[in-house]
Motif scaffolding. Structure first.
Motif, PDB file in Angstrom:
ATOM      1  N   LYS A  74      15.691  83.091 -23.812  1.00 20.01           N
ATOM      2  CA  LYS A  74      14.750  82.093 -23.313  1.00 20.01           C
ATOM      3  C   LYS A  74      13.309  82.598 -23.406  1.00 20.01           C
ATOM      4  O   LYS A  74      12.387  81.825 -23.668  1.00 20.01           O
ATOM      5  N   GLN A 111      12.002  84.034 -25.717  1.00 18.37           N
ATOM      6  CA  GLN A 111      11.461  83.856 -27.071  1.00 18.37           C
ATOM      7  C   GLN A 111      11.102  82.407 -27.398  1.00 18.37           C
ATOM      8  O   GLN A 111      10.587  82.120 -28.471  1.00 18.37           O
ATOM      9  N   TYR A 124      25.160  77.896 -22.212  1.00 21.01           N
ATOM     10  CA  TYR A 124      25.699  78.675 -23.324  1.00 21.01           C
ATOM     11  C   TYR A 124      27.199  78.857 -23.131  1.00 21.01           C
ATOM     12  O   TYR A 124      27.645  79.222 -22.051  1.00 21.01           O
ATOM     13  N   ILE A 135      24.880  77.594 -35.858  1.00 22.08           N
ATOM     14  CA  ILE A 135      24.233  77.092 -34.653  1.00 22.08           C
ATOM     15  C   ILE A 135      24.908  75.769 -34.349  1.00 22.08           C
ATOM     16  O   ILE A 135      24.808  74.809 -35.128  1.00 22.08           O
ATOM     17  N   SER A 192      18.497  85.034 -39.237  1.00 25.98           N
ATOM     18  CA  SER A 192      18.536  85.244 -37.789  1.00 25.98           C
ATOM     19  C   SER A 192      18.760  83.912 -37.072  1.00 25.98           C
ATOM     20  O   SER A 192      17.952  82.987 -37.186  1.00 25.98           O
ATOM     21  N   ARG A 193      19.877  83.840 -36.355  1.00 30.09           N
ATOM     22  CA  ARG A 193      20.173  82.576 -35.661  1.00 30.09           C
ATOM     23  C   ARG A 193      19.171  82.310 -34.551  1.00 30.09           C
ATOM     24  O   ARG A 193      18.807  81.168 -34.294  1.00 30.09           O
ATOM     25  N   ILE A 194      18.713  83.374 -33.886  1.00 28.94           N
ATOM     26  CA  ILE A 194      17.798  83.157 -32.759  1.00 28.94           C
ATOM     27  C   ILE A 194      16.443  82.660 -33.264  1.00 28.94           C
ATOM     28  O   ILE A 194      15.834  81.758 -32.694  1.00 28.94           O
ATOM     29  N   LYS A 195      15.984  83.209 -34.389  1.00 27.29           N
ATOM     30  CA  LYS A 195      14.719  82.744 -34.978  1.00 27.29           C
ATOM     31  C   LYS A 195      14.831  81.276 -35.373  1.00 27.29           C
ATOM     32  O   LYS A 195      13.925  80.475 -35.136  1.00 27.29           O
ATOM     33  N   LEU A 252      16.997  79.030 -34.242  1.00 23.50           N
ATOM     34  CA  LEU A 252      17.171  78.184 -33.059  1.00 23.50           C
ATOM     35  C   LEU A 252      15.825  77.913 -32.370  1.00 23.50           C
ATOM     36  O   LEU A 252      15.520  76.767 -32.025  1.00 23.50           O
ATOM     37  N   THR A 253      15.021  78.953 -32.197  1.00 26.04           N
ATOM     38  CA  THR A 253      13.735  78.738 -31.514  1.00 26.04           C
ATOM     39  C   THR A 253      12.829  77.850 -32.371  1.00 26.04           C
ATOM     40  O   THR A 253      12.133  76.981 -31.852  1.00 26.04           O
TER      41      THR A 253
END
Ligand code: BT5
Length: 254
Positions: free
Chosen positions: A1, A3, A15, A64, A169-172, A174-175
Protein backbone atom coordinates in the motif's frame (compact mmCIF):
# COMPACT_ATOMS: atom_id res chain seq x y z
CA UNK A 1 0.00 0.00 0.00
CA UNK A 2 2.94 2.34 0.70
CA UNK A 3 3.79 2.14 -3.02
CA UNK A 4 0.37 3.28 -4.24
CA UNK A 5 0.19 6.47 -6.24
CA UNK A 6 -3.61 6.40 -6.56
CA UNK A 7 -5.68 8.27 -3.99
CA UNK A 8 -9.03 6.46 -4.21
CA UNK A 9 -8.41 3.09 -5.85
CA UNK A 10 -6.73 0.64 -3.52
CA UNK A 11 -7.23 2.58 -0.32
CA UNK A 12 -9.00 -0.53 0.97
CA UNK A 13 -7.34 -3.76 -0.13
CA UNK A 14 -8.65 -7.30 0.29
CA UNK A 15 -5.94 -9.80 -0.50
CA UNK A 16 -6.55 -13.53 -0.92
CA UNK A 17 -4.12 -16.33 -1.48
CA UNK A 18 -6.92 -18.20 -3.19
CA UNK A 19 -10.49 -17.16 -3.91
CA UNK A 20 -13.26 -18.42 -6.17
CA UNK A 21 -13.48 -15.16 -8.10
CA UNK A 22 -12.29 -11.69 -7.11
CA UNK A 23 -15.44 -10.31 -8.78
CA UNK A 24 -17.63 -12.43 -6.49
CA UNK A 25 -15.70 -11.26 -3.42
CA UNK A 26 -15.87 -7.62 -4.56
CA UNK A 27 -19.62 -7.83 -5.23
CA UNK A 28 -20.19 -9.12 -1.69
CA UNK A 29 -18.08 -6.33 -0.19
CA UNK A 30 -19.85 -3.74 -2.36
CA UNK A 31 -23.30 -5.03 -1.37
CA UNK A 32 -22.19 -4.67 2.26
CA UNK A 33 -21.27 -1.02 1.76
CA UNK A 34 -17.49 -1.01 1.21
CA UNK A 35 -16.08 2.33 0.07
CA UNK A 36 -15.51 3.26 -3.54
CA UNK A 37 -12.06 2.23 -4.70
CA UNK A 38 -11.97 -0.97 -2.63
CA UNK A 39 -9.94 -3.59 -4.48
CA UNK A 40 -9.78 -7.35 -4.26
CA UNK A 41 -6.63 -9.12 -5.44
CA UNK A 42 -5.84 -12.81 -5.35
CA UNK A 43 -2.78 -14.94 -6.05
CA UNK A 44 -5.07 -17.47 -7.67
CA UNK A 45 -8.73 -17.98 -8.52
CA UNK A 46 -10.36 -21.37 -8.58
CA UNK A 47 -13.58 -20.09 -10.13
CA UNK A 48 -12.30 -17.18 -12.24
CA UNK A 49 -15.05 -16.05 -14.59
CA UNK A 50 -15.26 -14.60 -18.07
CA UNK A 51 -18.47 -13.35 -19.66
CA UNK A 52 -21.46 -15.63 -20.24
CA UNK A 53 -20.38 -18.21 -17.64
CA UNK A 54 -17.07 -18.80 -19.37
CA UNK A 55 -14.02 -19.59 -17.22
CA UNK A 56 -10.86 -17.56 -16.67
CA UNK A 57 -7.57 -19.43 -16.16
CA UNK A 58 -5.93 -17.84 -13.10
CA UNK A 59 -2.82 -19.76 -12.00
CA UNK A 60 -1.13 -18.85 -8.68
CA UNK A 61 1.53 -16.15 -8.58
CA UNK A 62 1.64 -15.54 -12.33
CA UNK A 63 -1.01 -12.93 -12.95
CA UNK A 64 -2.93 -9.98 -11.63
CA UNK A 65 -6.42 -11.14 -10.77
CA UNK A 66 -8.04 -7.93 -9.61
CA UNK A 67 -11.47 -6.41 -9.04
CA UNK A 68 -12.19 -2.75 -8.34
CA UNK A 69 -15.38 -1.42 -6.77
CA UNK A 70 -16.64 1.89 -8.15
CA UNK A 71 -19.73 3.85 -7.19
CA UNK A 72 -19.95 6.06 -10.26
CA UNK A 73 -22.49 8.85 -10.68
CA UNK A 74 -23.26 7.39 -14.11
CA UNK A 75 -26.49 5.99 -15.48
CA UNK A 76 -26.83 2.19 -15.74
CA UNK A 77 -26.71 2.77 -19.52
CA UNK A 78 -23.04 3.70 -19.08
CA UNK A 79 -21.99 0.26 -17.80
CA UNK A 80 -20.60 -0.83 -21.18
CA UNK A 81 -18.40 2.26 -21.22
CA UNK A 82 -16.88 1.26 -17.85
CA UNK A 83 -15.35 -1.75 -19.61
CA UNK A 84 -13.90 0.50 -22.34
CA UNK A 85 -12.65 2.90 -19.65
CA UNK A 86 -10.88 0.05 -17.86
CA UNK A 87 -9.33 -1.13 -21.12
CA UNK A 88 -7.88 2.36 -21.67
CA UNK A 89 -6.46 2.47 -18.13
CA UNK A 90 -4.92 -0.99 -18.37
CA UNK A 91 -3.44 -0.22 -21.80
CA UNK A 92 -1.80 2.92 -20.44
CA UNK A 93 -0.33 0.95 -17.54
CA UNK A 94 0.97 -1.88 -19.75
CA UNK A 95 2.55 0.65 -22.12
CA UNK A 96 4.26 2.52 -19.34
CA UNK A 97 5.54 -0.53 -17.47
CA UNK A 98 6.45 -2.91 -20.32
CA UNK A 99 6.70 -0.92 -23.54
CA UNK A 100 5.18 -3.83 -25.52
CA UNK A 101 2.67 -2.64 -28.09
CA UNK A 102 -0.74 -4.10 -27.36
CA UNK A 103 -4.17 -3.24 -28.71
CA UNK A 104 -7.76 -3.30 -27.51
CA UNK A 105 -10.19 -5.67 -29.16
CA UNK A 106 -13.78 -4.60 -28.70
CA UNK A 107 -15.18 -4.76 -26.12
CA UNK A 108 -13.10 -6.33 -23.35
CA UNK A 109 -9.84 -7.87 -24.53
CA UNK A 110 -6.31 -6.59 -24.74
CA UNK A 111 -4.27 -8.51 -27.27
CA UNK A 112 -0.62 -8.81 -28.17
CA UNK A 113 0.06 -10.16 -31.65
CA UNK A 114 -3.49 -11.46 -31.86
CA UNK A 115 -3.38 -13.26 -28.51
CA UNK A 116 -5.21 -12.29 -25.37
CA UNK A 117 -3.15 -10.92 -22.48
CA UNK A 118 -6.00 -9.21 -20.59
CA UNK A 119 -9.73 -9.87 -20.14
CA UNK A 120 -12.14 -7.50 -18.43
CA UNK A 121 -15.46 -8.38 -16.81
CA UNK A 122 -17.70 -5.53 -15.65
CA UNK A 123 -20.66 -6.31 -13.41
CA UNK A 124 -23.17 -3.81 -12.11
CA UNK A 125 -25.84 -3.48 -9.47
CA UNK A 126 -28.41 -0.78 -10.15
CA UNK A 127 -31.75 0.27 -8.73
CA UNK A 128 -34.17 2.29 -10.78
CA UNK A 129 -32.05 4.77 -12.71
CA UNK A 130 -29.02 4.81 -10.41
CA UNK A 131 -25.94 2.63 -10.18
CA UNK A 132 -25.40 1.17 -6.74
CA UNK A 133 -21.97 -0.19 -7.63
CA UNK A 134 -19.88 -1.38 -10.52
CA UNK A 135 -17.27 -4.10 -10.12
CA UNK A 136 -14.59 -4.08 -12.79
CA UNK A 137 -12.67 -7.36 -12.89
CA UNK A 138 -9.39 -7.48 -14.72
CA UNK A 139 -7.36 -10.57 -15.45
CA UNK A 140 -3.81 -9.91 -16.64
CA UNK A 141 -1.52 -12.72 -17.72
CA UNK A 142 1.67 -11.17 -16.37
CA UNK A 143 4.30 -13.92 -16.01
CA UNK A 144 2.43 -16.97 -17.29
CA UNK A 145 4.73 -19.21 -19.35
CA UNK A 146 3.31 -20.05 -22.76
CA UNK A 147 3.46 -23.80 -22.02
CA UNK A 148 1.43 -23.32 -18.82
CA UNK A 149 -1.78 -22.30 -20.61
CA UNK A 150 -4.32 -25.11 -20.86
CA UNK A 151 -4.40 -26.60 -24.35
CA UNK A 152 -7.85 -25.16 -25.17
CA UNK A 153 -6.59 -21.59 -24.86
CA UNK A 154 -2.87 -22.01 -25.64
CA UNK A 155 -3.33 -20.76 -29.22
CA UNK A 156 -5.37 -17.67 -28.28
CA UNK A 157 -3.67 -16.58 -25.05
CA UNK A 158 -0.26 -15.24 -24.12
CA UNK A 159 1.33 -13.16 -21.37
CA UNK A 160 3.17 -9.89 -20.93
CA UNK A 161 6.38 -11.71 -20.01
CA UNK A 162 6.23 -13.74 -23.21
CA UNK A 163 5.68 -10.51 -25.16
CA UNK A 164 8.42 -8.59 -23.37
CA UNK A 165 10.90 -11.45 -23.20
CA UNK A 166 11.43 -10.95 -19.47
CA UNK A 167 9.57 -11.16 -16.14
CA UNK A 168 7.39 -8.16 -15.32
CA UNK A 169 7.00 -6.78 -11.78
CA UNK A 170 3.42 -7.42 -10.74
CA UNK A 171 3.53 -4.77 -8.03
CA UNK A 172 4.76 -2.10 -10.46
CA UNK A 173 2.06 -3.02 -12.95
CA UNK A 174 -0.66 -3.15 -10.28
CA UNK A 175 0.19 0.30 -8.91
CA UNK A 176 0.36 1.73 -12.45
CA UNK A 177 -3.03 0.14 -13.25
CA UNK A 178 -4.65 1.66 -10.20
CA UNK A 179 -3.33 5.14 -10.86
CA UNK A 180 -4.11 5.05 -14.61
CA UNK A 181 -7.57 3.63 -14.04
CA UNK A 182 -8.18 6.30 -11.44
CA UNK A 183 -7.05 9.01 -13.88
CA UNK A 184 -9.30 7.72 -16.66
CA UNK A 185 -12.21 7.39 -14.23
CA UNK A 186 -11.72 11.01 -13.07
CA UNK A 187 -11.63 12.11 -16.69
CA UNK A 188 -14.93 10.33 -17.39
CA UNK A 189 -16.53 11.73 -14.24
CA UNK A 190 -15.34 15.31 -14.77
CA UNK A 191 -15.54 15.67 -18.54
CA UNK A 192 -17.73 12.82 -19.76
CA UNK A 193 -16.69 9.80 -21.80
CA UNK A 194 -15.79 11.54 -25.09
CA UNK A 195 -12.03 11.77 -24.46
CA UNK A 196 -11.95 8.27 -22.98
CA UNK A 197 -13.64 6.89 -26.09
CA UNK A 198 -11.20 8.81 -28.33
CA UNK A 199 -8.29 7.20 -26.51
CA UNK A 200 -9.99 3.82 -26.77
CA UNK A 201 -10.27 4.31 -30.55
CA UNK A 202 -6.57 5.21 -30.87
CA UNK A 203 -5.66 1.93 -29.18
CA UNK A 204 -8.26 -0.20 -30.93
CA UNK A 205 -7.29 -3.06 -33.20
CA UNK A 206 -10.94 -3.71 -34.13
CA UNK A 207 -11.75 -0.56 -36.07
CA UNK A 208 -11.11 -0.78 -39.80
CA UNK A 209 -11.23 -4.59 -39.74
CA UNK A 210 -13.57 -7.14 -41.30
CA UNK A 211 -15.30 -8.82 -38.37
CA UNK A 212 -17.70 -11.64 -37.61
CA UNK A 213 -20.16 -10.65 -34.90
CA UNK A 214 -21.71 -13.18 -32.56
CA UNK A 215 -24.41 -11.02 -30.99
CA UNK A 216 -26.85 -11.81 -28.23
CA UNK A 217 -29.56 -12.67 -30.74
CA UNK A 218 -27.93 -12.70 -34.19
CA UNK A 219 -24.68 -13.28 -36.07
CA UNK A 220 -23.42 -11.28 -39.03
CA UNK A 221 -20.28 -9.97 -40.73
CA UNK A 222 -19.07 -6.58 -41.90
CA UNK A 223 -16.49 -3.89 -41.44
CA UNK A 224 -16.14 -2.38 -37.96
CA UNK A 225 -15.66 1.35 -38.53
CA UNK A 226 -16.41 3.21 -35.29
CA UNK A 227 -17.87 3.14 -31.80
CA UNK A 228 -20.71 5.47 -30.89
CA UNK A 229 -21.18 7.61 -27.78
CA UNK A 230 -22.59 4.59 -25.89
CA UNK A 231 -19.51 2.49 -26.67
CA UNK A 232 -21.46 0.33 -29.14
CA UNK A 233 -19.51 -1.04 -32.10
CA UNK A 234 -20.71 0.21 -35.51
CA UNK A 235 -20.40 -2.20 -38.43
CA UNK A 236 -20.99 -1.62 -42.12
CA UNK A 237 -22.80 -4.55 -43.69
CA UNK A 238 -24.48 -5.05 -47.07
CA UNK A 239 -27.77 -4.16 -45.40
CA UNK A 240 -26.53 -0.93 -43.83
CA UNK A 241 -25.01 -0.01 -40.47
CA UNK A 242 -25.44 -2.41 -37.55
CA UNK A 243 -24.90 -1.40 -33.94
CA UNK A 244 -23.69 -3.90 -31.32
CA UNK A 245 -23.66 -3.04 -27.63
CA UNK A 246 -22.82 -6.51 -26.30
CA UNK A 247 -21.46 -9.62 -27.93
CA UNK A 248 -18.34 -11.27 -29.27
CA UNK A 249 -16.43 -10.17 -32.29
CA UNK A 250 -13.77 -12.06 -34.15
CA UNK A 251 -11.44 -10.23 -36.46
CA UNK A 252 -10.87 -11.82 -39.87
CA UNK A 253 -7.22 -12.27 -40.73
CA UNK A 254 -6.36 -9.80 -43.51
C1 BT5 B 1 -13.15 -12.16 -20.30
O1 BT5 B 1 -14.25 -12.89 -20.65
O2 BT5 B 1 -12.20 -11.98 -21.01
C2 BT5 B 1 -13.21 -11.57 -18.91
C3 BT5 B 1 -12.17 -12.15 -17.99
C4 BT5 B 1 -12.14 -11.45 -16.66
C5 BT5 B 1 -11.22 -12.13 -15.68
C6 BT5 B 1 -11.07 -11.35 -14.41
S1 BT5 B 1 -9.85 -11.98 -13.36
C7 BT5 B 1 -10.38 -11.00 -12.06
C8 BT5 B 1 -11.89 -10.99 -12.12
N1 BT5 B 1 -12.48 -12.10 -11.39
C9 BT5 B 1 -13.14 -12.93 -12.20
O3 BT5 B 1 -13.73 -13.98 -11.83
N2 BT5 B 1 -13.08 -12.50 -13.47
C10 BT5 B 1 -12.34 -11.24 -13.56
P1 BT5 B 1 -14.55 -13.47 -22.10
O4 BT5 B 1 -14.42 -12.39 -23.11
O5 BT5 B 1 -15.83 -14.17 -21.97
O6 BT5 B 1 -13.38 -14.49 -22.38
C11 BT5 B 1 -13.31 -15.73 -21.71
C12 BT5 B 1 -12.51 -16.67 -22.61
O7 BT5 B 1 -11.12 -16.29 -22.61
C13 BT5 B 1 -12.52 -18.10 -22.13
O8 BT5 B 1 -13.63 -18.79 -22.63
C14 BT5 B 1 -11.20 -18.65 -22.73
O9 BT5 B 1 -11.36 -18.97 -24.10
C15 BT5 B 1 -10.29 -17.45 -22.69
N3 BT5 B 1 -9.42 -17.45 -21.50
C16 BT5 B 1 -9.64 -18.02 -20.29
N4 BT5 B 1 -8.63 -17.75 -19.44
C17 BT5 B 1 -7.74 -17.00 -20.13
C18 BT5 B 1 -6.50 -16.41 -19.80
N5 BT5 B 1 -5.93 -16.49 -18.59
N6 BT5 B 1 -5.87 -15.71 -20.79
C19 BT5 B 1 -6.39 -15.58 -22.01
N7 BT5 B 1 -7.56 -16.11 -22.38
C20 BT5 B 1 -8.24 -16.81 -21.45
Amino acid sequence: KAQLTSTVLGQEIHYFDEVDSTNNAAKKLAANGCPEGTIVVAESQVGGRGRLARGWFSPPGKGIWLSVVLRPPFSPMDAAKCTLMAAVGVTRAINSVTGIGCGIKWPNDILWQGRKVVGILTEMSAEMDAINFVVIGMGINVNVNQEDFPSEIASVATSLSVAAGCEISRIKLLTAMLSELEAVYMLAKNSGFALVLEEWKKNSITLGQQVDVYGIDRNFSGQAFDIDADGALLIKTFQGVERVLAGDVSIRPS
